[in-house]
Design an enzyme around this catalytic site. Structure first.
Site, PDB file in Angstrom:
ATOM      1  N   TYR A 145      38.029   0.720  56.308  1.00 40.61           N
ATOM      2  CA  TYR A 145      39.077  -0.238  56.669  1.00 40.61           C
ATOM      3  C   TYR A 145      38.402  -1.551  57.007  1.00 40.61           C
ATOM      4  CZ  TYR A 145      42.848  -2.418  59.433  1.00 40.61           C
ATOM      5  OH  TYR A 145      43.810  -3.271  59.916  1.00 40.61           O
ATOM      6  N   ASP A 240      30.303  -4.511  56.519  1.00 41.40           N
ATOM      7  CA  ASP A 240      31.350  -4.779  57.510  1.00 41.40           C
ATOM      8  C   ASP A 240      30.915  -4.089  58.808  1.00 41.40           C
ATOM      9  OD1 ASP A 240      34.978  -4.215  57.729  1.00 41.40           O
ATOM     10  OD2 ASP A 240      33.466  -4.875  59.189  1.00 41.40           O
ATOM     11  N   LYS A 268      34.931  -7.679  67.406  1.00 39.79           N
ATOM     12  CA  LYS A 268      34.957  -6.757  68.549  1.00 39.79           C
ATOM     13  C   LYS A 268      33.935  -7.123  69.642  1.00 39.79           C
ATOM     14  CE  LYS A 268      36.824  -3.072  65.635  1.00 39.79           C
ATOM     15  NZ  LYS A 268      38.156  -2.723  66.161  1.00 39.79           N
TER      16      LYS A 268
END
Ligand code: KE4
Length: 428
Positions: A145, A240, A268
Site C-alpha cells: 500500500y 516506500d 509517519k
C-alpha cells in the site's frame, strides 16, 4: 461489558457528518465488527477512550508514535515553534534542519523534498521517476500500500484490502493501464515483467518490508535481485519507507539490507505525529523537480514549522536514546510471549516480526506474500481483537495491518499483553 456510551454517541453523530464516521477507513472496525472507540488522550504506550477506558496501544497512530504518545520533547518543540507562528509558506530554518537529518541518516538521499503525507510522497516519487526516465510504466506489488494514489490503488493493501476493494472505484482504467502488479518475493515475475516491457518501466515501487497486509519479510536476495534487474533495465528502484523509515533502524530498511534505492519515500516517524511526508534520492533525479526542473510538485503546508519541529524533535530523541536497541528487546519479549501463549492455547498463530513491527496471522503456514496472508482466519482474528480490547489491549483492527511497539512500552506492559493474549486466545 464496560460502557462505551460516550463513544457510541460520538460515533452516531460522526456517522451523520463523516462518511463511515471516520476520516480514514481502517479506523472504522469494519474488518473486526463493532464500533470504534473515540480517544480522549494518549501518553506513552497508552490511550484512554472518552468513556475512561485505558488501553495499551500497539497501533501507535499507525507508526508515528515510535517514542510513545505525547512525548515531552516533541510537545515542547511544537509549543515553542507555535510561538513563532503556525505556517509561513516561506522557507524556514526548520525545513533545512529536517532535510539535513534525513540526508545524514540515509546516504541514498542526496536531496529530499518535504510534503504533507505518505500519499503525497509516493505520488510525487512516481511522477518524478516518470519525468526523469521519460517512461510511463510503474511496477508495484500485491498487498503493498502506497497511500491512495490513483495509479497505485491496484491490489493495494491496508484499508483497501481490509474493505475487500484492493482496486478502488473512481479510478479510470486509463489511470492504471501503466501499472503492472506483481507478487512480492517473486524475482522471476519481476524479471519477466521487465523483459515484456523493455525500456518502458519508469520505476519499481515497493515496501522493502511490507506492513500493509500484516507483516512479511523480503526473502534473502530478493531486494538485491530487484535492484540488479531494475538497474540493468534503467528503471528506478523506489523504496516506500513511509512505515519502515526511522522505524526499523535509523537508516530505515535500506540500511538493514544494504540497498541504496534510487528514490525513497518517507512519512509517519519523521513528522513526530504531525502531517509530514518526504521523498528523496540521487541529486540528478531530485533536480528534475520544480523549480529546477520540469517535474511539478508543490504544497501549501509543505515544510510547515510545527510539523518540522515535531519531526526534528522525534529524530533527535530517537538518535540520542538509541531507541532501536530497546525496541528490539521489547520486540523479542513480545514475540516469545505471543508464540508461547498460542502454543498453550493450541491456536495456530504465525507471529512475524521485524524490529518494532509485527503481525499475528491466524494461520500455521509461513506468510511471505499477499496470497499467504489471505489464508489467515479473519473470523478468528476478529474474535482475538475484541478479546484483547476487553483486556485493555488495542491492536490494529484488521488482520491486514502491522502492529507497532514504541520506546514507551515497558517489560511490564509486554507481560500484561501476553497475559491478555492468553485469555483472548483461550476464548477462540
Ligand atoms: P499517508 O498518506 O496515510 O500518510 O501514507 C500512505 C502510506 C504510504 N506508504 C506506506 C508504506 C504506508 O504504510 C502508508 C499509510 N499506512 C497506513 C497504515 N497501514 C495508514 C493508516 C490509514 O490509512 O489510516
Amino acid at each position: 461489558m464496560i460502557s462505551r456510551a460516550r463513544s457510541e454517541a460520538l460515533f452516531a453523530e460522526a456517522l451523520e457528518r463523516i462518511p463511515g464516521g471516520v476520516n480514514s477507513p481502517v479506523r472504522a472496525f469494519r474488518a473486526v465488527g463493532g464500533q470504534p472507540f473515540f480517544v480522549d488522550r494518549a501518553r506513552g504506550a497508552r490511550v484512554w477512550d472518552v468513556d475512561g477506558r485505558e488501553y495499551i496501544d500497539y497501533v501507535c497512530t499507525w507508526g508515528p508514535a515510535i517514542l510513545g504518545h505525547a512525548h515531552p520533547g516533541i510537545i515542547r518543540a511544537i509549543q515553542q515553534a507555535a510561538e513563532h507562528g503556525t505556517s509561513f509558506g516561506i522557507p524556514n530554518p526548520l525545513e533545512v534542519k529536517l532535510a539535513r537529518l534525513i540526508c545524514e541518516a540515509m546516504p541514498s538521499i542526496e536531496k529530499v523534498r518535504l510534503c504533507n503525507s505518505g500519499t503525497e510522497a509516493t505520488m510525487s516519487a512516481i511522477r518524478l521517476a516518470r519525468g526523469f526516465t521519460r517512461r510511463d510504466k510503474i511496477i508495484k506489488f500485491e498487498g503493498c500500500y502506497h497511500g491512495h494514489v490513483d495509479s497505485l490503488l491496484v491490489k493495494a493493501g491496508s484499508g483497501a484490502l481490509t474493505l475487500g476493494h484492493p482496486d478502488s472505484a473512481g479510478v479510470p482504467a486509463s489511470f492504471v493501464e501503466h501499472t503492472l502488479v506483481l507478487p512480492f518475493n517473486d524475482l522471476e515475475a519481476a524479471q519477466a515483467a521487465l523483459a515484456a516491457h523493455p525500456g518502458e518501466v519508469a520505476g519499481i515501487i515497493l515496501e522493502p518490508v511490507p506492513g500493509n497486509s500484516g507483516l512479511y519479510l523480503p526473502q534473502p536476495g530478493y531486494l538485491e535481485g530487484l535492484q540488479k534487474i531494475a538497474s540493468a533495465d534503467g528503471a528506478l528502484l523506489i523504496f516506500d519507507e513511509v512505515m519502515t523509515g526511522f522505524r526499523l533502524a535509523w537508516g530505515g530498511a535500506q540500511s538493514i539490507f544494504g540497498i541504496e534505492p534510487d528514490l525513497t519515500c518517507l512519512g509517519k516517524v519523521i513528522g513526530g505525529g504531525l502531517p509530514v511526508g518526504a521523498f528523496g534520492g540521487r541529486r540528478e533525479i531530485m533536480d528534475c523537480l520544480a523549480p529546477l526542473g520540469p517535474v511539478y510538485q508543490a504544497g501549501t503546508l509543505s515544510g510547515n514549522p510545527l510539523a518540522m519541529a515535531a519531526g526534528i524533535a522525534a529524530l533527535e530523541e530517537l538518535r540520542a536514546a538509541d531507541a532501536y536497541r530497546q525496541l528490539e528487546t521489547r520486540g523479542q519479549q513480545l514475540e516469545e510471549g505471543m508464540r508461547a501463549a498460542a502454543r498453550r492455547a493450541s491456536v495456530p498463530v504465525r507471529f512475524q516480526r521485524m524490529g518494532s513491527m509485527f503481525c499475528a496471522y491466524f494461520t500455521d503456514q509461513p506468510v511471505d506474500r499477499l496470497s499467504d496472508a489471505l489464508k489467515s482466519d479473519r473470523a478468528r482474528f476478529a474474535k482475538y481483537f475484541h478479546g484483547m480490547l476487553e483486556e485493555g489491549i488495542y491492536v490494529a483492527p484488521s488482520q491486514f495491518e502491522a502492529g507497532f511497539l514504541s520506546a514507551a512500552h515497558t517489560e511490564a506492559d509486554i507481560d500484561a499483553t501476553i497475559r491478555a493474549a492468553a485469555k483472548a486466545l483461550a476464548g477462540l
